[in-house]
Design a protein around this motif. Structure first.
Motif, PDB file in Angstrom:
ATOM      1  N   THR A 154       0.825  -1.205   0.000  1.00  0.00           N
ATOM      2  CA  THR A 154       0.000   0.000   0.000  1.00  0.00           C
ATOM      3  C   THR A 154       0.860   1.256   0.000  1.00  0.00           C
ATOM      4  O   THR A 154       0.559   2.216  -0.704  1.00  0.00           O
ATOM      5  N   TRP A 155       1.947   1.259   0.787  1.00  0.00           N
ATOM      6  CA  TRP A 155       2.796   2.445   0.855  1.00  0.00           C
ATOM      7  C   TRP A 155       3.487   2.703  -0.468  1.00  0.00           C
ATOM      8  O   TRP A 155       3.616   3.848  -0.900  1.00  0.00           O
ATOM      9  N   THR A 156       3.911   1.649  -1.132  1.00  0.00           N
ATOM     10  CA  THR A 156       4.570   1.819  -2.428  1.00  0.00           C
ATOM     11  C   THR A 156       3.604   2.411  -3.439  1.00  0.00           C
ATOM     12  O   THR A 156       3.976   3.268  -4.247  1.00  0.00           O
ATOM     13  N   THR A 157       2.373   1.963  -3.400  1.00  0.00           N
ATOM     14  CA  THR A 157       1.362   2.487  -4.309  1.00  0.00           C
ATOM     15  C   THR A 157       1.136   3.972  -4.065  1.00  0.00           C
ATOM     16  O   THR A 157       1.082   4.761  -5.015  1.00  0.00           O
ATOM     17  N   TRP A 158       1.009   4.365  -2.798  1.00  0.00           N
ATOM     18  CA  TRP A 158       0.778   5.771  -2.484  1.00  0.00           C
ATOM     19  C   TRP A 158       1.987   6.631  -2.823  1.00  0.00           C
ATOM     20  O   TRP A 158       1.852   7.782  -3.249  1.00  0.00           O
ATOM     21  N   ILE A 159       3.180   6.090  -2.659  1.00  0.00           N
ATOM     22  CA  ILE A 159       4.380   6.838  -3.048  1.00  0.00           C
ATOM     23  C   ILE A 159       4.386   7.046  -4.559  1.00  0.00           C
ATOM     24  O   ILE A 159       4.696   8.141  -5.052  1.00  0.00           O
ATOM     25  N   ALA A 160       4.012   6.011  -5.325  1.00  0.00           N
ATOM     26  CA  ALA A 160       3.950   6.137  -6.783  1.00  0.00           C
ATOM     27  C   ALA A 160       2.891   7.154  -7.196  1.00  0.00           C
ATOM     28  O   ALA A 160       3.119   7.961  -8.111  1.00  0.00           O
ATOM     29  N   ILE A 161       1.741   7.146  -6.541  1.00  0.00           N
ATOM     30  CA  ILE A 161       0.679   8.118  -6.850  1.00  0.00           C
ATOM     31  C   ILE A 161       1.153   9.534  -6.538  1.00  0.00           C
ATOM     32  O   ILE A 161       0.962  10.465  -7.330  1.00  0.00           O
ATOM     33  N   GLY A 162       1.794   9.710  -5.385  1.00  0.00           N
ATOM     34  CA  GLY A 162       2.299  11.030  -5.004  1.00  0.00           C
ATOM     35  C   GLY A 162       3.375  11.528  -5.956  1.00  0.00           C
ATOM     36  O   GLY A 162       3.382  12.699  -6.358  1.00  0.00           O
ATOM     37  N   ALA A 163       4.290  10.640  -6.361  1.00  0.00           N
ATOM     38  CA  ALA A 163       5.350  11.028  -7.292  1.00  0.00           C
ATOM     39  C   ALA A 163       4.764  11.400  -8.648  1.00  0.00           C
ATOM     40  O   ALA A 163       5.211  12.364  -9.288  1.00  0.00           O
ATOM     41  N   THR A 164       3.771  10.664  -9.078  1.00  0.00           N
ATOM     42  CA  THR A 164       3.132  10.967 -10.356  1.00  0.00           C
ATOM     43  C   THR A 164       2.413  12.311 -10.294  1.00  0.00           C
ATOM     44  O   THR A 164       2.509  13.122 -11.223  1.00  0.00           O
ATOM     45  N   ALA A 165       1.688  12.561  -9.216  1.00  0.00           N
ATOM     46  CA  ALA A 165       0.984  13.836  -9.065  1.00  0.00           C
ATOM     47  C   ALA A 165       1.981  14.998  -9.035  1.00  0.00           C
ATOM     48  O   ALA A 165       1.769  16.030  -9.686  1.00  0.00           O
ATOM     49  N   PHE A 166       3.074  14.836  -8.304  1.00  0.00           N
ATOM     50  CA  PHE A 166       4.086  15.883  -8.252  1.00  0.00           C
ATOM     51  C   PHE A 166       4.700  16.109  -9.627  1.00  0.00           C
ATOM     52  O   PHE A 166       4.908  17.257 -10.049  1.00  0.00           O
ATOM     53  N   GLY A 167       4.991  15.022 -10.351  1.00  0.00           N
ATOM     54  CA  GLY A 167       5.565  15.137 -11.687  1.00  0.00           C
ATOM     55  C   GLY A 167       4.636  15.860 -12.641  1.00  0.00           C
ATOM     56  O   GLY A 167       5.071  16.710 -13.433  1.00  0.00           O
ATOM     57  N   CYS A 168       3.345  15.544 -12.582  1.00  0.00           N
ATOM     58  CA  CYS A 168       2.371  16.221 -13.452  1.00  0.00           C
ATOM     59  C   CYS A 168       2.300  17.705 -13.128  1.00  0.00           C
ATOM     60  O   CYS A 168       2.252  18.547 -14.030  1.00  0.00           O
ATOM     61  N   TYR A 169       2.294  18.036 -11.851  1.00  0.00           N
ATOM     62  CA  TYR A 169       2.257  19.439 -11.455  1.00  0.00           C
ATOM     63  C   TYR A 169       3.519  20.161 -11.901  1.00  0.00           C
ATOM     64  O   TYR A 169       3.451  21.300 -12.394  1.00  0.00           O
ATOM     65  N   ALA A 170       4.677  19.506 -11.785  1.00  0.00           N
ATOM     66  CA  ALA A 170       5.942  20.128 -12.186  1.00  0.00           C
ATOM     67  C   ALA A 170       5.964  20.380 -13.696  1.00  0.00           C
ATOM     68  O   ALA A 170       6.426  21.441 -14.143  1.00  0.00           O
ATOM     69  N   VAL A 171       5.465  19.435 -14.475  1.00  0.00           N
ATOM     70  CA  VAL A 171       5.425  19.627 -15.928  1.00  0.00           C
ATOM     71  C   VAL A 171       4.481  20.774 -16.286  1.00  0.00           C
ATOM     72  O   VAL A 171       4.765  21.593 -17.155  1.00  0.00           O
ATOM     73  N   LYS A 172       3.329  20.839 -15.604  1.00  0.00           N
ATOM     74  CA  LYS A 172       2.382  21.935 -15.861  1.00  0.00           C
ATOM     75  C   LYS A 172       3.023  23.277 -15.506  1.00  0.00           C
ATOM     76  O   LYS A 172       2.892  24.251 -16.251  1.00  0.00           O
ATOM     77  N   LEU A 173       3.704  23.344 -14.372  1.00  0.00           N
ATOM     78  CA  LEU A 173       4.373  24.574 -13.957  1.00  0.00           C
ATOM     79  C   LEU A 173       5.469  24.951 -14.948  1.00  0.00           C
ATOM     80  O   LEU A 173       5.624  26.131 -15.288  1.00  0.00           O
ATOM     81  N   LEU A 174       6.200  23.979 -15.445  1.00  0.00           N
ATOM     82  CA  LEU A 174       7.226  24.244 -16.440  1.00  0.00           C
ATOM     83  C   LEU A 174       6.605  24.815 -17.712  1.00  0.00           C
ATOM     84  O   LEU A 174       7.136  25.763 -18.300  1.00  0.00           O
ATOM     85  N   GLY A 175       5.468  24.263 -18.131  1.00  0.00           N
ATOM     86  CA  GLY A 175       4.785  24.769 -19.318  1.00  0.00           C
ATOM     87  C   GLY A 175       4.295  26.191 -19.147  1.00  0.00           C
ATOM     88  O   GLY A 175       4.323  26.989 -20.092  1.00  0.00           O
ATOM     89  N   LEU A 176       3.841  26.529 -17.953  1.00  0.00           N
ATOM     90  CA  LEU A 176       3.361  27.881 -17.700  1.00  0.00           C
ATOM     91  C   LEU A 176       4.500  28.899 -17.598  1.00  0.00           C
ATOM     92  O   LEU A 176       4.277  30.097 -17.770  1.00  0.00           O
ATOM     93  N   SER A 177       5.710  28.427 -17.328  1.00  0.00           N
ATOM     94  CA  SER A 177       6.835  29.347 -17.169  1.00  0.00           C
ATOM     95  C   SER A 177       7.573  29.623 -18.484  1.00  0.00           C
ATOM     96  O   SER A 177       8.526  30.395 -18.493  1.00  0.00           O
ATOM     97  N   VAL A 178       7.139  29.008 -19.577  1.00  0.00           N
ATOM     98  CA  VAL A 178       7.772  29.249 -20.881  1.00  0.00           C
ATOM     99  C   VAL A 178       7.382  30.645 -21.355  1.00  0.00           C
ATOM    100  O   VAL A 178       6.200  31.010 -21.320  1.00  0.00           O
ATOM    101  N   PRO A 179       8.350  31.438 -21.814  1.00  0.00           N
ATOM    102  CA  PRO A 179       8.033  32.799 -22.271  1.00  0.00           C
ATOM    103  C   PRO A 179       7.082  32.784 -23.466  1.00  0.00           C
ATOM    104  O   PRO A 179       7.153  31.910 -24.334  1.00  0.00           O
TER     105      PRO A 179
END
Length: 106
Positions: free
Chosen positions: A3-28
């Motif tokens: 269960t913990w591994t699954t939640w860590i994978a979900i959290g990492a995926t959510a963080f990665g998606c947010y980071a990619v979205k933030l990167l896209g918004l920061s493009v000039p």
């Protein structure tokens, strides 16, 4: 997986998606207005969808190519698209063709 591994994978995926979205918004904005970038942005979703369709239609979990009922469904959808049918008719044609081939093939 535990269960913990699954939640860590979900959290990492959510963080990665947010980071990619933030990167896209920061493009000039000037970079996004370039003709090459605009053309790539218009063509990339089509290429990705075509690749996904090909993999889901002709691929298996063992990484081999197959020709089965899914090909008939794709062909029926292509014909419906060529006839300019509405989206739901395209999907229904694909479903009916796939089901018919599976019923006949056993």
């Amino acid at each position: 997986m535990t269960t913990w591994t699954t939640w860590i994978a979900i959290g990492a995926t959510a963080f990665g998606c947010y980071a990619v979205k933030l990167l896209g918004l920061s493009v000039p904005a000037g970079f996004l207005e370039r003709p090459l970038v605009r053309r790539l942005a218009a063509l990339l979703p089509v290429a990705l969808l075509a690749a996904l369709t090909a993999i889901q239609t002709f691929g298996t979990s063992s990484r081999t190519l197959v020709l089965d009922a899914r090909c008939a469904g794709l062909a029926a959808a292509a014909v419906a698209l060529l006839l300019r049918a509405p989206f739901l008719v395209v999907v229904a044609a694909a479903v009916l063709a796939t089901a018919a081939v599976r019923a006949l093939a056993g």
